[in-house]
Design a protein around this motif. Structure first.
Motif, PDB file in Angstrom:
ATOM      1  N   UNK A   1       0.756  -1.069  -0.234  1.00 17.06           N
ATOM      2  CA  UNK A   1       0.034  -0.168   0.687  1.00 17.06           C
ATOM      3  C   UNK A   1       0.962   1.579  -0.169  1.00 17.06           C
ATOM      4  N   UNK A   2       2.138   1.041   0.574  1.00 19.21           N
ATOM      5  CA  UNK A   2       2.806   2.278   0.532  1.00 19.21           C
ATOM      6  C   UNK A   2       3.686   2.702  -0.668  1.00 19.21           C
ATOM      7  N   UNK A   3       4.066   2.149  -1.165  1.00 13.65           N
ATOM      8  CA  UNK A   3       3.745   1.747  -2.662  1.00 13.65           C
ATOM      9  C   UNK A   3       3.155   1.128  -3.910  1.00 13.65           C
ATOM     10  N   UNK A   4       2.388   1.996  -3.844  1.00 15.00           N
ATOM     11  CA  UNK A   4       1.678   1.304  -4.826  1.00 15.00           C
ATOM     12  C   UNK A   4       2.059   1.433  -6.599  1.00 15.00           C
ATOM     13  N   UNK A   5       3.809   1.642  -6.666  1.00 14.53           N
ATOM     14  CA  UNK A   5       3.960   1.551  -8.397  1.00 14.53           C
ATOM     15  C   UNK A   5       4.498   0.145  -8.521  1.00 14.53           C
TER      16      UNK A   5
END
Length: 1023
Positions: A484-488
């Motif tokens: 979730x903290x790294x949507x990429x």
């Protein structure tokens, strides 16, 4: 107590404007504790602070320090990260006196000394002078004032209760009547007044008051009277003899029936459950089973014993989440309250006593009534819960022995206990084992965290991911949080990393919580280099810090260090914070910082010292680099011999400085902290070098508090270390700061000492820098010959050492001398050379200063358009680089230009803006000049009252600054205003004073003014 007031020797001190009063109120309310600057900003501006809020708070603090300094040293305001602290003795603070008197009264009550208690409470209430913090309009202070008002009302009610116990019912009726009108929703006041009326033979009035109370509560709140009032009403109707004054008054706050001296306290119903999570998943069957076991159905629970459910399972399986969810859904079944106690302790501390104490307080037991003996506390706890229906959650128990003392006493109560081990030793407990999730439940939880769309796009990767997590809800939450903290990221990126069993726990590193045991588990799961960084980050005491500091702390490649920082974030041992327009920064949670500091102490001293040396070396290199970019080289500064971190240049690849002033400002708190760190470790050379390098920022942005704090700390450090050159550099820095504050006497004291040391050390550059500023101090004190000699000597040395910017500074100062003497040609030549030097090295601030001086020259030669053009260029530069002091100077001179061309409206607006900025950044000379020009405009318009106000302000400032010429100018202008009012005697008096002052000064400007007066009034005025 009441409106804010600071007094000394019986005299109230002038606290200044509303902002300063609000700031002082916040500091006083939190006396001897640090108040973060963000809270001060909130208090002053509520939700809409200006962009200059921090600077304005610093100005308020500086002003308050001057006021506090008039209290004879009984208090002081200190700068303490992340804000300020008011140091004051309790005896000097009326809130502390009030609290102390209330505590003394409580002690008298406990010792059956009711008369003494009443007298003490009257003394406490006598401290009040009106509404708390009256006249200060601030939402935050309004909340604080409400708490003070509540404390006052509580003291009044306690005093009335005691008066009733002493038979003084007739005396309190009038006071109680007023209090009921003021607080119509306070049932306790109605009870007191009803009892007082009844005891005074006014039974009908007492019953009428009860009816009025009932009607008020129904109308205002839609609720019925409490049981206590209703019981008192019944007793009054029955003329219960227990309402009469007892022969032996009861001295405790809780009544036990109508015979007490005051009505019974309302029943305490604690609601202490922590919040349940919104994405509760996959435990419905266990949840239903717990609810059945603890329901009020006699077939599923014991009629005589406390119902107990013991939830067990491995760490991270979700035991606490399940227990809290069940407790929330059972709230209505247990109407007498809900208690929560955390029994987990990583260091083996016995948590039973503190949890038991919290339970008793939640159940209404005051601190003075708490037994010292733990067994007596257990008995009191069981007594308080007997006959009630209370639900107790005991979380993180390590054994049955922890649970047994905390079991409530009533058969209608229930307990939910959690533990990693089965609590099978609890008699009659319903055991509930919680296992890991299956794949479906795991995917359901993951979808709630990262979103169903993202999960559906990579179903196979998602299934493998939750399998690698072993169905453990905490692990799934960690993996989901990372995604979730790294949507990429694609899900299969994390899956690939998790496939490596050796690194799996490193990848699943979001387990850090605020308690030491959980932090310790996360800490132990880190790699050695990450643990080392975690410890060493505790050396940085600022609230947040940049990622690049990890590289010197570890002495590794900056890119590798950045990955280590990210590993701490993934472990939730570091949080990220993003300020507008700045790089990503990192910070500790407060409790995690404590843990990191503890771990740092375990690191060998030589390793810590090495990390500090490299960190300071990196800060030195970066601050030095920023100064060079700002000034075009190592001009107008000195550096020491402290080692720079050898890989500092590589830091630009991950954290490019870009605009040097903006970068320095973003790191301002870190630079201040670095100076203190160097001082703490006795690294004097790095300490003074950092402090002097930071002046690049402090000077441009007017951070005078930081300037003083760092220079004084470095001065003390160099003196202690016997570092003479560093001591001279700090004396030079402090002297320069005093010049900015227009305090030439203090400046001379520091600069003279610095000159002597630099001369003895043979430091030509240091000597030239100090001599230049010593000449400026002479100029402020009207010592023309000394000033010129020092400027010439400093110029020769500056050229010898090759300091182009220092040379240009002196040239433009000499140009000012020539302008004052009316020598336009010499001034133009000096300014041409100065401007060329500034432009050659690319020093924009210096270029703006030279152009500003050119504008003054153009005004002297009546080249108004050229002056206007030069000032427009100055404003473009100073606003682009954020030079507020330069902007104040330019705006003031631009206002004069517009006044000269007859554009009075534009001139007035410009001068008001200049005045505002000058006051914000402490430029009193500019403020005085702006007031003088505004007074001239007001006189031209016939606004004599406004003109008088401005000229009085100008005269006061120039008197304080000991500026003879400008004092004379102000008196001449004030004479003109008196003349326009027809006040001939006052006009003549001011003119005579002005002539006297001009006779003391031998300068071109003084001569010009005398000639103007002679042309206007004739030569007779000089006789």
């Amino acid at each position: 107590m009441g409106p804010l007031e600071l007094s000394h020797g019986g005299e109230a001190l002038d606290l200044g404007g509303t902002r300063q009063r609000v700031v002082l109120a916040m500091l006083a309310l939190n006396a001897n504790r640090v108040v973060p600057i963000e809270q001060l900003i909130d208090a002053v501006w509520d939700t809409s602070p200006p962009t200059t809020a921090r600077a304005q708070i610093q100005i308020c603090i500086s002003a308050l320090r001057r006021v506090v300094g008039n209290t004879g040293g009984t208090m002081a305001i200190h700068t303490r990260a992340p804000g300020y602290l008011l140091e004051v003795a309790d005896t000097d603070l009326d809130t502390a006196q009030f609290a102390g008197l209330v505590a003394s009264a409580r002690a008298h009550v406990n010792a059956d000394r009711l008369s003494e208690a009443v007298a003490t409470l009257r003394s406490a209430l006598g401290l009040w002078r009106g509404p708390a913090l009256g006249g200060l309009h601030s939402e935050r202070l309004r909340r604080e004032a409400a708490q003070l008002a509540d404390a006052r009302l509580s003291a009044i009610m306690e005093r009335i209760r005691l008066d009733l116990a002493l038979g003084r019912h007739d005396e309190v009726i009038g006071e109680l009547t007023a209090l009921v009108d003021e607080h119509p929703l306070r049932e306790r006041l109605y009870e007191f007044l009803m009892l007082a009326l009844y005891r005074s033979g006014r039974q009908a009035e007492a019953l009428e008051l009860c009816r009025r109370a009932r009607a008020t509560l129904v109308e205002e709140l839609g609720i019925e009277l409490g049981q206590s009032v209703r019981r008192l009403e019944t007793a009054i109707l029955n003329r219960d003899p227990e309402l009469d004054i007892p022969s032996a008054p009861v001295n405790h706050g809780v009544s036990h029936g109508p015979s007490s001296t005051a009505p019974a306290e309302p029943s305490v119903v604690p609601r202490r459950l922590p919040a349940t999570i919104a994405d509760f998943t996959g435990r419905q069957a266990q949840l239903d089973e717990i609810k059945r076991a603890l329901s009020d159905d006699e077939e599923t629970g014991s009629r005589y014993g406390t119902r107990i459910v013991a939830v067990s399972g491995k760490g991270g399986v979700g035991k606490s989440t399940l227990a809290l969810r069940a407790a929330h859904e059972l709230r209505d079944v247990y109407p007498d309250g809900h208690l929560y106690g955390d029994l987990g302790s990583p260091d083996g501390e016995d948590r039973v006593r503190p949890v038991l104490t919290r339970f008793l307080r939640a159940l209404g037991v005051e601190g003075s009534a708490l037994p010292d003996d733990v067994e007596e506390r257990i008995d009191l706890y069981r007594s308080r819960t007997a006959g009630k229906k209370v639900l107790v959650v005991l979380d993180g128990a390590s054994s049955e022995e922890q649970i047994l003392p905390l079991l409530p006493g009533g058969p209608g109560c229930a307990v939910i206990a959690t533990s990693r081990a089965p609590l099978s030793g609890l008699p009659g407990a319903h055991l509930q084992d919680v296992g890991v999730f299956d794949v479906d439940r795991s995917l359901e939880l993951l979808a709630k965290i990262i979103g169903p769309t993202r999960l559906a796009a990579e179903q196979d990767a998602a299934a493998e991911l939750v399998t690698l997590c072993g169905g453990l809800p905490l692990a799934i939450r960690i993996a989901g949080a990372r995604l979730a903290s790294r949507p990429h990221w694609r899900l299969d990126v994390l899956v690939a990393r998790l496939r490596n069993s050796v690194r799996r726990l490193d990848e699943l590193s979001y387990r850090g919580l605020v308690l030491r045991s959980n932090i310790g588990l996360s800490y132990q799961s880190l790699s050695p280099v990450a643990r080392s960084l975690f410890r060493r980050f505790a050396l940085i005491t600022t609230p947040d810090f940049p990622a690049w500091t990890a590289a010197p702390l570890l002495d590794i490649d900056p890119f590798d260090a950045y990955e280590v920082v990210e590993s701490l974030v993934e472990a939730q041992l570091l949080d990220t914070v993003q300020y507008p327009g700045e790089h990503l920064r990192y910070r500790f949670h407060d409790l995690i910082r404590v843990y990191a500091t503890e771990q740092l102490r375990e690191e060998p001293e030589e390793d810590r010292a090495g990390a500090v040396t490299r960190l300071l070396g990196a800060w030195l290199a970066r601050a030095e680099h920023a100064h060079r970019k700002e000034y075009g080289g190592d001009y107008t500064t000195l550096h020491g011999t402290a080692a720079r971190w050898e890989r500092a240049a590589e830091l630009e690849e991950i954290d490019e400085i870009g605009d040097q002033i903006e970068w320095l400002e973003s790191e301002r708190r870190s630079l201040v902290s670095a100076v203190h760190l160097a001082a703490d470790y006795g690294m004097a050379e790095a300490c003074w070098d950092l402090a002097l390098s930071s002046v690049t920022l402090f000077e441009v942005k007017s951070y005078f508090d930081d300037w003083r704090e760092t220079a004084e700390r470095a001065l003390a450090t160099t003196e202690a270390a016997g570092n003479r050159r560093g001591r001279a550099a700090m004396l030079y820095s402090l002297g320069t700061m005093y010049l900015f504050h227009t305090r030439p006497v203090d400046a001379e004291r520091c600069l003279s000492a610095a000159l002597e040391i630099f001369e003895e050390e043979g430091d030509d550059h240091g000597y030239a820098l100090v001599l230049r500023n010593a000449a400026t101090a002479d100029r402020m004190r009207n010592r023309a010959a000394e000033m010129r000699a020092k400027y010439e000597a400093a110029l020769e040395r500056m050229r010898r050492v090759g300091d182009l910017v220092g040379e240009a500074h002196i040239l433009q100062s000499l140009a000012k001398v020539s302008i004052d003497e009316g020598d336009a040609d010499r001034a133009r030549g000096l300014l041409d050379t100065a401007l060329e030097r500034f432009q050659r090295v690319g020093y924009l601030r210096g270029e703006a200063q030279a152009l500003n001086r050119f504008a003054e020259l153009h005004l002297m030669t009546n080249e108004v358009e050229q002056a206007h053009t030069a000032l427009n260029r100055v404003l473009l530069i100073v606003r682009d680089i954020g030079d507020r002091i330069g902007e104040a100077h330019a705006l003031c001179r631009l206002g004069v230009v517009r006044q000269r061309t007859g554009r009075l409206d534009n001139a007035e607006t410009t001068l008001q803006h200049a005045l505002s900025i000058a006051e914000q950044v402490g430029q009193r000379v500019v403020a005085g000049m702006a007031h003088h020009s505004l007074g001239t405009i007001a006189l031209a318009r016939g606004h004599l009252a406004a003109g008088a106000n401005h000229v009085d302000a100008a005269y006061a400032l120039f008197t304080e600054l000991d500026s003879t010429i400008w004092r004379a100018k102000s008196l001449i202008l004030r004479s003109d205003i008196h003349q326009a009012r027809g006040e001939e005697q006052l006009a003549a008096r001011d003119l005579e004073q002005a002539i006297t002052l001009l006779g003391k000064v031998h300068s071109v400007e003084a001569t010009r003014l005398r000639e103007e007066l002679e042309r206007t009034y004739g030569s007779a005025i000089f006789r």
